[in-house]
Design an enzyme around this catalytic site. Structure first.
Site: not given
Ligand code: B4P
Length: 196
Positions: A14, A89, A128, A134, A146
């Protein structure tokens, strides 16, 4: 105003795809994960509380994230549209978002859901964690927590938007460019209709 949810489990890509999509379509990126991490790095009271929860792999309370999104919408009244990343979420967050967007007469146009297998997700997040600094990425147990939170509380959010036919599944495995092109295809078939 074109409003889009980019949906998928942690590690589904995402954040990666959002960066490319906002650059192409000029949408305002609203990532609750980024907003929370900004609170943590500024060491605000909200950030300190959120960090304890995020480090366990759990979800931050709905009222906290809904409040952040509501403020961000108010701060950007002239946006061409919003890309919601990592939000909503929970079903309660989805209902709150629908109400906020009703006030703007600009409902969600589409939810693009990235589909990635469980093992690939763990592999990406562990990788990552080696470089991101992180704290929620460098422990496999937290990563699995998670993913469980996602299955339990977040996956039902797709059912909420499926009721109005707004969910489109997109394959989230393959090269970043291939996935980006598939997402753009889905947006391009809808964006003109909404902006007319
Ligand atoms: P991404 O999938 O881009 O990771 P993200 O957006 O940061 O999602 P995440 O769920 O971890 O974090 P968030 O900040 O929303 O990428 C992951 C990895 O994959 C990267 O290293 C990337 O390079 C790699 N990648 C991507 N595409 C690829 C491909 N095609 N091939 C290979 N590799 C690839 O949330 C973090 C925390 O915040 C949550 O756990 C929660 O505690 C809190 N939170 C956030 N929003 C919330 C909400 N709405 N409600 C409650 N808690 C919330």
């Amino acid at each position: 105003m074109f409003n889009l949810i980019l949906f998928g489990s942690p590690g589904s890509g995402k954040g990666t795809q959002s960066e490319k999509l906002i650059a192409k379509y000029g949408l305002k990126h609203l990532s609750t994960g980024d907003l929370l991490r900004s609170e943590i790095s500024r060491q605000t009271a909200l950030g300190q509380e959120a960090k304890k929860i995020m480090d366990k792999g759990q979800l931050v309370p709905d009222e906290v994230v809904v409040g952040m999104i509501s403020s961000a919408l108010d701060e950007n009244p002239h946006s061409k549209g919003f890309l919601f990343d990592g939000f909503p979420r929970t079903s309660a967050q989805a209902e709150a978002l629908d109400k906020l967007l009703d006030l703007k007469k600009a409902p969600i146009a589409v939810m693009l859901a990235l589909a990635v297998s469980g093992e690939e997700l763990v592999k990406r997040l562990v990788k990552r964690g080696e470089t991101s600094g992180r704290s929620d990425d460098n422990n496999e147990q937290v990563i699995r927590a998670r993913l469980n939170e996602y299955l339990d509380k977040t996956a039902p959010v797709a059912d909420h938007y499926a009721q109005t036919g707004k969910v489109v599944m997109v394959k989230g495995e393959g090269s970043i460019t291939e996935i980006f092109e598939a997402l753009c295809y889905e947006i391009d078939t809808r964006i003109d209709r909404v902006n007319k």
